[in-house]
Each structure stands twice: as C-alpha cells, then as structure tokens.
Design a protein around this motif. Structure first.
Motif, PDB file in Angstrom:
ATOM      1  N   UNK A   1       6.498  20.099  11.732  1.00  0.00           N
ATOM      2  CA  UNK A   1       6.592  21.243  12.893  1.00  0.00           C
ATOM      3  C   UNK A   1       7.821  21.705  12.863  1.00  0.00           C
ATOM      4  N   UNK A   2       8.936  20.686  13.165  1.00  0.00           N
ATOM      5  CA  UNK A   2      10.162  21.091  13.499  1.00  0.00           C
ATOM      6  C   UNK A   2      10.674  21.791  12.368  1.00  0.00           C
ATOM      7  N   UNK A   3      10.543  21.377  11.147  1.00  0.00           N
ATOM      8  CA  UNK A   3      10.938  21.839   9.696  1.00  0.00           C
ATOM      9  C   UNK A   3      10.115  23.088   9.220  1.00  0.00           C
ATOM     10  N   UNK A   4       9.320  23.498  10.085  1.00  0.00           N
ATOM     11  CA  UNK A   4       8.337  24.619   9.507  1.00  0.00           C
ATOM     12  C   UNK A   4       7.708  24.444   8.236  1.00  0.00           C
ATOM     13  N   UNK A   5       7.043  23.086   8.237  1.00  0.00           N
ATOM     14  CA  UNK A   5       6.098  22.660   7.127  1.00  0.00           C
ATOM     15  C   UNK A   5       6.908  22.120   5.669  1.00  0.00           C
ATOM     16  N   UNK A   6       8.154  21.575   5.981  1.00  0.00           N
ATOM     17  CA  UNK A   6       8.790  21.172   4.936  1.00  0.00           C
ATOM     18  C   UNK A   6       8.570  19.650   4.554  1.00  0.00           C
ATOM     19  N   UNK A   7       7.899  18.921   5.401  1.00  0.00           N
ATOM     20  CA  UNK A   7       7.888  17.373   5.380  1.00  0.00           C
ATOM     21  C   UNK A   7       7.062  16.831   4.443  1.00  0.00           C
ATOM     22  N   UNK A   8       7.253  15.780   3.634  1.00  0.00           N
ATOM     23  CA  UNK A   8       6.470  15.115   2.776  1.00  0.00           C
ATOM     24  C   UNK A   8       6.918  13.460   2.775  1.00  0.00           C
ATOM     25  N   UNK A   9       5.776  12.890   1.921  1.00  0.00           N
ATOM     26  CA  UNK A   9       6.288  11.297   2.202  1.00  0.00           C
ATOM     27  C   UNK A   9       5.855  10.772   0.610  1.00  0.00           C
TER      28      UNK A   9
ATOM     29  N   UNK B   1       2.264  16.720   2.149  1.00  0.00           N
ATOM     30  CA  UNK B   1       2.151  16.244   0.863  1.00  0.00           C
ATOM     31  C   UNK B   1       2.614  14.483   0.773  1.00  0.00           C
ATOM     32  N   UNK B   2       1.741  13.704   0.357  1.00  0.00           N
ATOM     33  CA  UNK B   2       1.732  12.261   0.383  1.00  0.00           C
ATOM     34  C   UNK B   2       1.634  11.760  -1.057  1.00  0.00           C
TER      35      UNK B   2
ATOM     36  N   UNK C   1       5.872   1.094  -8.866  1.00  0.00           N
ATOM     37  CA  UNK C   1       6.699   0.380  -9.697  1.00  0.00           C
ATOM     38  C   UNK C   1       6.257  -0.227 -10.831  1.00  0.00           C
ATOM     39  N   UNK C   2       5.066  -0.112 -11.456  1.00  0.00           N
ATOM     40  CA  UNK C   2       4.534  -0.645 -12.460  1.00  0.00           C
ATOM     41  C   UNK C   2       3.188  -1.381 -12.312  1.00  0.00           C
ATOM     42  N   UNK C   3       2.685  -1.315 -11.159  1.00  0.00           N
ATOM     43  CA  UNK C   3       1.178  -2.078 -10.923  1.00  0.00           C
ATOM     44  C   UNK C   3       0.278  -0.937 -11.393  1.00  0.00           C
ATOM     45  N   UNK C   4      -0.866  -1.311 -12.413  1.00  0.00           N
ATOM     46  CA  UNK C   4      -2.031  -0.492 -12.573  1.00  0.00           C
ATOM     47  C   UNK C   4      -2.918  -0.297 -11.415  1.00  0.00           C
ATOM     48  N   UNK C   5      -2.856  -1.401 -10.324  1.00  0.00           N
ATOM     49  CA  UNK C   5      -3.965  -1.146  -9.326  1.00  0.00           C
ATOM     50  C   UNK C   5      -3.257  -0.108  -8.436  1.00  0.00           C
ATOM     51  N   UNK C   6      -1.979  -0.048  -8.386  1.00  0.00           N
ATOM     52  CA  UNK C   6      -1.354   1.167  -7.391  1.00  0.00           C
ATOM     53  C   UNK C   6      -1.682   2.352  -7.886  1.00  0.00           C
ATOM     54  N   UNK C   7      -1.726   2.407  -9.362  1.00  0.00           N
ATOM     55  CA  UNK C   7      -1.923   3.798 -10.063  1.00  0.00           C
ATOM     56  C   UNK C   7      -3.455   4.117  -9.585  1.00  0.00           C
ATOM     57  N   UNK C   8      -4.451   3.071  -9.885  1.00  0.00           N
ATOM     58  CA  UNK C   8      -5.914   3.565  -9.510  1.00  0.00           C
ATOM     59  C   UNK C   8      -5.859   3.996  -8.015  1.00  0.00           C
ATOM     60  N   UNK C   9      -5.138   3.058  -7.301  1.00  0.00           N
ATOM     61  CA  UNK C   9      -5.354   3.450  -5.827  1.00  0.00           C
ATOM     62  C   UNK C   9      -4.858   4.950  -5.364  1.00  0.00           C
ATOM     63  N   UNK C  10      -3.917   5.233  -5.958  1.00  0.00           N
ATOM     64  CA  UNK C  10      -3.300   6.777  -5.731  1.00  0.00           C
ATOM     65  C   UNK C  10      -4.448   7.696  -6.062  1.00  0.00           C
ATOM     66  N   UNK C  11      -4.979   7.402  -7.468  1.00  0.00           N
ATOM     67  CA  UNK C  11      -6.072   8.244  -7.910  1.00  0.00           C
ATOM     68  C   UNK C  11      -7.475   8.287  -6.851  1.00  0.00           C
ATOM     69  N   UNK C  12      -7.698   7.070  -6.368  1.00  0.00           N
ATOM     70  CA  UNK C  12      -8.864   6.797  -5.353  1.00  0.00           C
ATOM     71  C   UNK C  12      -8.825   7.987  -4.143  1.00  0.00           C
ATOM     72  N   UNK C  13      -7.535   8.057  -3.637  1.00  0.00           N
ATOM     73  CA  UNK C  13      -7.299   8.749  -2.796  1.00  0.00           C
ATOM     74  C   UNK C  13      -6.956  10.118  -2.870  1.00  0.00           C
ATOM     75  N   UNK C  14      -6.943  10.360  -4.433  1.00  0.00           N
ATOM     76  CA  UNK C  14      -6.687  11.814  -4.715  1.00  0.00           C
ATOM     77  C   UNK C  14      -4.880  12.378  -4.459  1.00  0.00           C
ATOM     78  N   UNK C  15      -4.341  11.364  -4.598  1.00  0.00           N
ATOM     79  CA  UNK C  15      -2.756  11.443  -4.128  1.00  0.00           C
ATOM     80  C   UNK C  15      -1.984  11.608  -5.175  1.00  0.00           C
TER      81      UNK C  15
END
Length: 349
Positions: free
Chosen positions: A103-111, A177-178, A183-197
C-alpha cells in the motif's frame, strides 16, 4: 518471449561495505542500501530485493522496514525480498508487513519465499530444525490462503488457529507477486508449481545449465496441476566493471575470504583461483565487463527459459564504489545489451 518481458534485478544481503578502506558501520550500511536502491531506479533496474539473515556483517534482518524506507525514497522500482525465511516467520505478521508495504509503495511489493539455507533464525525464534520441511509447507499454505481469500478459517501445528479472520490492510486481489526460491530440491520445484507460483532459481555455484531439468519439471508440473505458465528467474552473484580483468581481480579479493570462511563452517571445498576462474567462465559467477556479463545472462535466459535475472552485487567489505559501479553498469549497459541479444535470438518461454 518479448524483449520488454525480460527483467533485471539486484539483490542485497545487507553486507557491510567499505568506504576508503574503512568498514562502514551497520547503520551506515543500512543507509547505503537506500542510496543504492535510488541509484538502481535511476539507471533503470526493474527490481531491488533485500534478503533475510541473522549473522555478523549482514544488515537485512528487518527486511520489510528496509523496503519501506526504500519505498519512500523511490517511485517506480519494484521492491522485493531475495529470500524471506517463511519457516521462521509468522504468516499473519508477514501478510500485515507486506500488505502495508504494498500500500505504501503503491503496488510495488513482492516476495521470494524460501526454507532457509542459513539456519540461524531457527534457534533465534525458537523453532526446531527437525520441523524444517513441515514448517515451510504449513506456513506456505496459510500465507497463500491469507493472500488469496478474504476470510480465512485455518488450523495447523505451529501456530494458533484462525476463525473467520479478515486481515487489514488487504492485499490486492490474488495477493502480491510471490516467488518460491529453490536451491536445487525437486520437491520445492513441484511445490511452487502446485501453488501456481513463479520459480526463483538460487544458483550460486556450478554450471547453471544443470538446473534445466528443474525448469522442465516445473513446467510439466504446472500443466499437471492445471496452472498457467509462470515466470522463471535466476539469482546469482557477481560484479560488473569496465574490463574483465578489473572485475575478476576485484571480486576475487573480496569473495575469496567469504567463501573460505563458509567452506570452513559448512565443510565444502575451499575456493582456489582455478575453480574461481572456472566459475567466472562457465559457472554461476557473473563477473566481468558489461558485454561479458550481458552475453552470459542472455545465454542463461535461453538455456533456462528465464524471464528475469537478479544479480547479488554485495559481498563482505566490497568497496562502496565497486558496488555503485556494478549497479550503474548493470542498468545502463548490461540490461539494454541483454534485451538486444534476446531480440536477435529470443528465449522460448
């Protein structure tokens, strides 16, 4: 991929700089980060991101506060985290911090959310490393529900339940945007895809092309989960100077002692000059003249189907002049050259 789609970002871990050979104080380094973000905006960098660490020489432990300060000093550049250790954060508090920042940055935040490669935050905040995986999974589920739903009822192992909670200020519809940092874990890759991130590849050593299989897995998993194609980005370390020789010598002088100390702490190989030059040539260090760095980034964009590249430009005791020069050259020379190269031979995303 269109040329305008490719983004260049900067990452800082708040590492102490030097000024005229004198190590700057923590407070001076914090103020320097704000100045560097202003410079990044002035030269056309797309995103400025700050990490989250709890060790000597790093001044990024209160990332939302730093980003809020940067927001007041800039107008256009997007403001993110190079890593937020979600496992040891409270998702409710994190939502409040970043909805307020947005809100303070007028929509510029992400993680960028990560499980943590540096684990000092676990004992600091009273978490058990034995719960490393479960903490991240549970907190990611809650954080994304808080972003995507107006009213949340939820329960889990690691925090009190929520009953029809509505948080204020609200995120924009769907959240900010999140990205998921990997860092190399295939499980983390699949997790990102599961959440559509979106996927942020943290590549700090070795040939970046070895992550091509992770990108393929990510795209297949997105399709299997019924999500649209999402951006893929790369985070790597480096320095830009007028010549390859200047960049190589400057980065080696300050990077070598940092990696030597980490090698002693974590038990991996100590840096040698030969291995260092191999990393610069074909590995994950983006060190060189604007033309050299631009060509390497463009190659990675094609090989890994990237839409964004973030350069971590600070390392312990690197002179503030070298940091500023990297920012200037990345924005004024590297970024337009990368886009020119990708116009001639686009990446397929």
């Amino acid at each position: 991929m269109t040329v305008t789609a490719f983004e260049l970002g900067l990452n800082s871990f708040g590492e102490v700089a030097t000024d005229g050979g004198r190590p700057m104080s923590d407070a001076e380094t914090v103020r320097l980060l704000i100045e560097e973000a202003q410079l990044a905006e002035a030269v056309g960098i797309d995103v400025f991101s700050v990490g989250e660490h709890y060790r000597a020489g790093h001044n990024d432990s209160a990332t939302p506060v730093l980003l809020a300060a940067i927001a007041t000093a800039t107008e256009r550049i997007r403001l993110g985290t190079s890593v937020t250790v979600l496992s040891t954060n409270d998702p409710v508090r994190l939502h409040h911090e970043f909805s307020t920042l947005d809100a303070a940055s007028n929509g510029r935040a992400q993680l960028v959310l990560g499980r943590a490669s540096a684990t000092e935050s676990f004992p600091l905040f009273g978490y058990d490393l034995a719960d490393y995986e479960e903490l991240f999974e549970e907190k990611l589920d809650l954080f994304m529900r808080l972003q995507r739903e107006e009213t949340v009822t939820w329960s889990g192992r690691f925090r009190p339940p929520l009953i029809e909670q509505q948080l204020r200020p609200r995120m924009p519809p769907g959240g900010i945007p999140t990205w998921i940092g990997v860092g190399g874990s295939p499980n983390s890759v699949v997790r990102a895809a599961r959440y559509g991130l979106p996927l942020m590849l943290a590549i700090i050593g070795g040939r970046p092309q070895r992550f091509a299989g992770h990108v393929e897995l990510y795209h297949r998993s997105l399709e299997q989960f019924g999500h649209a194609r999402q951006p893929v980005a790369q985070h790597s370390l480096g320095l830009v100077a007028e010549s390859d020789e200047e960049a190589i010598e400057t980065w080696w002088r300050y990077w070598q002692p940092v990696v030597a100390a980490l090698a002693e702490e974590r038990g991996f190989y100590k840096p040698t000059r030969e291995r260092y030059l191999a990393e610069v040539d074909k590995g994950a260090l983006f060190v060189g003249s604007p033309e050299t760095v631009a060509r390497k980034i463009a190659t990675m964009a094609r090989d890994l189907h990237l839409t964004r590249f973030d350069l971590k430009y600070d390392v312990m005791y690197l002179p503030r002049e070298a940091r500023a020069r990297t920012i200037e050259l990345l924005g004024r020379e590297v970024a337009p050259r990368v886009r020119e190269l990708l116009t001639k031979e686009p990446a397929h995303v």
